[in-house]
Design a protein around this motif. Structure first.
Motif, short mmCIF file in Angstrom:
data_model
loop_
_atom_site.label_atom_id
_atom_site.label_comp_id
_atom_site.label_asym_id
_atom_site.label_seq_id
_atom_site.Cartn_x
_atom_site.Cartn_y
_atom_site.Cartn_z
N VAL A 133 0.84 -1.20 0.00
CA VAL A 133 0.00 0.00 0.00
C VAL A 133 0.87 1.25 0.00
O VAL A 133 0.62 2.19 -0.74
N ASP A 134 1.93 1.25 0.83
CA ASP A 134 2.83 2.40 0.91
C ASP A 134 4.20 1.92 1.38
O ASP A 134 4.31 0.96 2.14
N GLY A 135 5.22 2.59 0.92
CA GLY A 135 6.56 2.23 1.37
C GLY A 135 7.48 2.00 0.22
O GLY A 135 7.13 2.29 -0.93
N PRO A 136 8.62 1.51 0.39
CA PRO A 136 9.27 1.08 1.64
C PRO A 136 9.84 2.26 2.43
O PRO A 136 10.16 3.30 1.88
N PHE A 137 9.96 2.06 3.74
CA PHE A 137 10.49 3.07 4.67
C PHE A 137 11.73 2.53 5.36
O PHE A 137 11.87 1.32 5.57
N GLU A 138 12.61 3.45 5.73
CA GLU A 138 13.86 3.04 6.38
C GLU A 138 13.63 2.60 7.82
O GLU A 138 14.29 1.70 8.32
N THR A 139 12.69 3.24 8.51
CA THR A 139 12.47 2.91 9.92
C THR A 139 11.04 2.45 10.15
O THR A 139 10.13 2.75 9.38
N ASN A 140 10.87 1.73 11.24
CA ASN A 140 9.57 1.25 11.64
C ASN A 140 8.66 2.42 11.99
O ASN A 140 7.47 2.42 11.68
N ALA A 141 9.22 3.45 12.61
CA ALA A 141 8.43 4.62 13.01
C ALA A 141 7.87 5.34 11.79
O ALA A 141 6.70 5.78 11.78
N ALA A 142 8.66 5.44 10.72
CA ALA A 142 8.18 6.10 9.50
C ALA A 142 7.04 5.32 8.88
O ALA A 142 6.07 5.89 8.37
N ALA A 143 7.13 3.99 8.93
CA ALA A 143 6.06 3.15 8.37
C ALA A 143 4.77 3.31 9.18
O ALA A 143 3.68 3.43 8.61
N TRP A 144 4.89 3.35 10.50
CA TRP A 144 3.71 3.52 11.34
C TRP A 144 3.10 4.91 11.15
O TRP A 144 1.89 5.08 11.20
#
Length: 145
Positions: free
Chosen positions: A25-36
Motif C-alpha cells: 500500500v505504501d513504502g518502503p520506509f527506512e524505519t519502523n516509526a516512519a512506516a507507522w
C-alpha cells in the motif's frame, strides 16, 4: 468499508505498509516509526483531517514568561526586603553556639583572629615562652638568688 493495514518487513530489511492480502500500500520506509506514521496518515485520510501545520518556533515547555510591570517589580522588591529583614531578626535571635558555628563556617579568618585574641600574652606565641635559659640563669645570679 474498512481496510486492514499492517506494517511488515521486506527482504531488504525495510518496512512497508501492506493490506490484508499482502499487497503493498505504501513504502518502503527506512524505519519502523516512519512506516507507522504513514499507516496513521492513511488511516486518518478517511476523516479528511488536514495535517497540523508545524511552525519553526522553538518549543517552550511550560508557560512563557511575560515581562514584569513596574507594580510587580516594586512588589517583589518589597517582599525581598521583608525577607532580608526577617532573616536578620532570626539570625540575631539564634543562640550563641549557633552564631559561633556559623562564624567559623563563613568567616575562617575572623575565627583565627578571635582565637589569637583569646590567647593574649599567655599563649604559645607569647614572649614569656621565648626565654633563653642561659639568660635567665645569668640574670638570677646577678640578682644574688
Amino acid at each position: 468499508m474498512t481496510q486492514i493495514l499492517n506494517v511488515t518487513r521486506n527482504e531488504e530489511g525495510q518496512y512497508q505498509v501492506t493490506d490484508a492480502g499482502g499487497r503493498l500500500v505504501d513504502g518502503p520506509f527506512e524505519t519502523n516509526a516512519a512506516a507507522w506514521k504513514a499507516l496513521d496518515r492513511l488511516d486518518n485520510q478517511d476523516a479528511n483531517v488536514p495535517d497540523k501545520r508545524r511552525s519553526n518556533k522553538p518549543v517552550l515547555w511550560g508557560e512563557p514568561q511575560k515581562g514584569k510591570s513596574k507594580k510587580q517589580v516594586r512588589r517583589e522588591k518589597k517582599i525581598a526586603a521583608k525577607q532580608e529583614h526577617r532573616m536578620k531578626v532570626n539570625a540575631a535571635k539564634a543562640p550563641g553556639w549557633v552564631r559561633t558555628v556559623a562564624a567559623v563556617k563563613f568567616d575562617p579568618a575572623g575565627e583565627r583572629k578571635f582565637r589569637d585574641y583569646k590567647l593574649g600574652t599567655f599563649g604559645a606565641a607569647s614572649e614569656v615562652k621565648r626565654i633563653d635559659p642561659a639568660t635567665y640563669l645569668a640574670e638570677k645570679a646577678a640578682r644574688g638568688e
